[in-house]
Design a protein around this motif. Sequence first.
Motif, PDB file in Angstrom:
ATOM      1  N   SER A  73       1.010  -1.184   0.109  1.00 59.45           N
ATOM      2  CA  SER A  73       0.014  -0.031  -0.177  1.00 59.45           C
ATOM      3  C   SER A  73       0.833   1.198   0.064  1.00 59.45           C
ATOM      4  O   SER A  73       0.691   2.305  -0.799  1.00 59.45           O
ATOM      5  CB  SER A  73      -0.964   0.105   1.328  1.00 59.45           C
ATOM      6  OG  SER A  73      -1.677   1.302   1.113  1.00 59.45           O
ATOM      7  N   SER A 109       0.839   4.152  -2.859  1.00 61.62           N
ATOM      8  CA  SER A 109       0.403   5.447  -2.454  1.00 61.62           C
ATOM      9  C   SER A 109       1.654   6.353  -2.933  1.00 61.62           C
ATOM     10  O   SER A 109       1.336   7.650  -3.300  1.00 61.62           O
ATOM     11  CB  SER A 109       0.074   5.659  -0.934  1.00 61.62           C
ATOM     12  OG  SER A 109       1.311   5.552  -0.204  1.00 61.62           O
ATOM     13  N   PRO A 152      -6.345   4.959  -3.272  1.00 63.67           N
ATOM     14  CA  PRO A 152      -6.390   3.761  -2.249  1.00 63.67           C
ATOM     15  C   PRO A 152      -7.342   2.743  -2.507  1.00 63.67           C
ATOM     16  O   PRO A 152      -8.588   2.976  -3.167  1.00 63.67           O
ATOM     17  CB  PRO A 152      -6.918   4.244  -0.853  1.00 63.67           C
ATOM     18  CG  PRO A 152      -6.318   5.789  -1.147  1.00 63.67           C
ATOM     19  CD  PRO A 152      -6.110   6.155  -2.478  1.00 63.67           C
ATOM     20  N   LEU A 154      -7.863  -3.631  -0.517  1.00 65.42           N
ATOM     21  CA  LEU A 154      -6.484  -3.746   0.136  1.00 65.42           C
ATOM     22  C   LEU A 154      -6.626  -3.037   1.459  1.00 65.42           C
ATOM     23  O   LEU A 154      -6.056  -3.296   2.208  1.00 65.42           O
ATOM     24  CB  LEU A 154      -5.454  -3.030  -0.991  1.00 65.42           C
ATOM     25  CG  LEU A 154      -4.076  -2.954  -0.093  1.00 65.42           C
ATOM     26  CD1 LEU A 154      -3.497  -4.403  -0.061  1.00 65.42           C
ATOM     27  CD2 LEU A 154      -3.333  -2.421  -1.439  1.00 65.42           C
ATOM     28  N   GLU A 155      -7.159  -1.625   1.594  1.00 66.85           N
ATOM     29  CA  GLU A 155      -7.117  -0.691   2.619  1.00 66.85           C
ATOM     30  C   GLU A 155      -7.953  -1.531   3.803  1.00 66.85           C
ATOM     31  O   GLU A 155      -7.434  -1.358   5.126  1.00 66.85           O
ATOM     32  CB  GLU A 155      -7.575   0.478   2.337  1.00 66.85           C
ATOM     33  CG  GLU A 155      -6.782   1.292   1.430  1.00 66.85           C
ATOM     34  CD  GLU A 155      -5.134   1.387   1.859  1.00 66.85           C
ATOM     35  OE1 GLU A 155      -4.813   1.635   3.053  1.00 66.85           O
ATOM     36  OE2 GLU A 155      -4.363   1.079   0.855  1.00 66.85           O
TER      37      GLU A 155
END
Length: 793
Positions: free
Chosen positions: A247, A251, A268, A272-273
């Motif tokens: 991540s 980002s 995002p 995944l988040e």
Amino acid sequence: MAQIQRVAVLGAGVMGAQLAAHLVNLDIPVLLYDLPLDKGPTNGRVLQAIHGLKKMSPPPLVELERAGLIEVANYDDHLPRLSTCDLVIEAIGEQLAWKQALYARILPHLAPQGWLVSNTSGLSLEELSAALPEDLQTRFCGMHFFNPPRYMALVELIPTTRTDRDSITVLESFITTRLGKTVIHALDTPNFVANRIGVAATVITFHQAQNFGLSCDLVDDLTGPLLGRPRSATYRTADVVGLDILSHVISTTYTQAPDDPFRALFAPFPLLEGLISAGALGAKTGAGFYRKEGKTILRLDPMTRSYVPSGAKAEAGVKACLEVSLSQRLACLRASTHPQAQFLWAIHRDLFHYCALNLAYMAPSAREVDMALRLGFGWSLGPFEQWQLSGWSEVAAWIEEDRRAGKTLVDLPLPDWAMDPQRQVVHTPQGSWSAARATLSPRLSPPWLKRQHFPLRLLGEGGSTAASAGRTVAESEAARLWTLDEDILILTLRTKMNILGEVALEALDQALTEAEGHYRALVLWSPDPHFSAGGDLKGFIETYTRHGLTGLALAQERFQRVVQRLRCSAVPTVAALQGYALGGGCEVSLHCTRRVAYTETNLGMVEVNVGIFPGAGGLTEVARRAGLRALAAQSPLQVADYLQEDLTRILRCTVSQSAQEARSWGWLESGDVLVPHREELLHVALTQALALAESGYAPALPRLFPVGGVEGRAQMLAGLVNALQGGQISAHDFEIGRILATVACGGELPAGTLVNVDYLLGLERTHFGPLLATQKSRERIQSFLETGKAVRN
């Protein structure tokens, strides 16, 4: 500038500790720094990190004992020791302010001509450099290793506008020859080359998997070995890397590359988040896209966010598309109406689209992109290679057609250079396409490249190959005899896994005769990943079936004779070892004058696994070496003590996990040479062979040596009885162990009796055939030939 002799690593996190491990693996002195602890041992952070190295898998240390070679240090007490280091590698957390604060602290203590480099995976090197004094800015750059650094071949070198381009060659030489890595030069852009493209491929796959409604286990089956990529494929790789780390890298592109045409895709990703928020960070927390319950692997259901059984596989028709020639694969996938095939075409198309649109800003040329995916992510072909192989103009037209139909992830046309109707390739012998310069960028030719006779080349780059280089002396389907310099003869086998069957042994016999008659030395080398997987088991069985024990004994005697010729040859013989040197391959290597081994070579005499023992002279050789060690120690009656560990390794089929470990066993001797870079192996083998020849080489005179005798055999049998009674070995293992002890200890002779090699070779022949003829041994061999695994009967 002086060569790099001593290194400091700043930061004892996972990456910093593993970098220190890789350095001591290669006998490079290293200091490992971190913050001091407020309570407990001052160097506690570093000590804990070093202790953690011993528990990691895959192991970062070639031998656990090497952990003690890492010098511990902290920033409060030991900064003056930095002045003794030629290279300081900063490997702390990915925060610009942290790194700059550390630089300010260490500046007064750096060596006057030493290098400071950052292992940052994506921060701006220009910004990091700005905090440094001008004289140090010329000796500062990025040096991005990939995790785990012992095993990953790629290092990205990222100079700043102020880095001294002449001096940086010292760094590149060190990284290549001493650390065994391959360097690509990257631009100072977010995530550099490998992570920029590799993570883009991951993000594209995530989005298209969602668009096509494919589960993570199905995507992993489709995007792993079937595509020429690692078994961990996409989602498993994410779990291994760590979803929090993935991540962060995603980002970085989103926040630091605002002009990336695909930027919106790096926003995002909710699934995944969500996992990260739940603490499911992948393998390190036990759950991510996958979770293991006992022996069962569950996969995440994105709709319910629960874990369900996994195991989805590619459809047969889609697999058939992936089995056609690489040049036809994309056409087959695009023409198919199956959703799985359309998904695969889509992720190729969108990655090609991404690479073409971003090439001018993220890499010096197309070459760095493909090398990054090959070396940093384990792909068999980079994206530009696959595009070029599939027909550049045709694929470009397909991408544009899909874009106009609204199928691409981004509605932007390909750049003009990619749509040029005259373009057919991006990789040529003259260089690779540089979009920024709008011309071909020649491949660099640094001095150390001369050490690599056959460096990794991309499709279209050309260059000589091991199949055609030099002058061919003799050639067959089984082998090629050739020379590069008319002084040294090279034997390259062509059998599967360089198996040593009858035709391979005939080639080796011929090579020895040719070398003794017309050359100064013989080198055994293969461009394949492995030296040799061993003897021809199928051939042994066929010989026994057709000709019985008599025929098998004759075949074994021929094998022994050829192997002994390696030791007794009038010219030096050098084995260039890499990958597997197992069974008969290990026996061959032990009999050469010298061995030159790639550091990640795996040696082992593993014949017991298939119900036999090293009968081509391997057992004789370990007994001979043990006897000579006993003589040197003036302990001829204690040969068994010197032999015990080797026989235990043979009985347990132990394989060294590195060349260094094999050297600690004594199977690689003190004069043997270890080579960190696989592609420099042939060069070093040739130089060693020539050095032996130049030194007036003559084969050592045969010497008698003592054997362990019946007393030594009894000592070993006692251990075998305990293992049998404890259920550690089977009855057949015990019988094989009894034969091992009998042969290696000299049969019925008393301890300390002096024998010659021929005596023990005869004992090998006496016992080898009857053992192979037993039902249980033939069951093991047959199982191995059919399944690749031997039954433990």
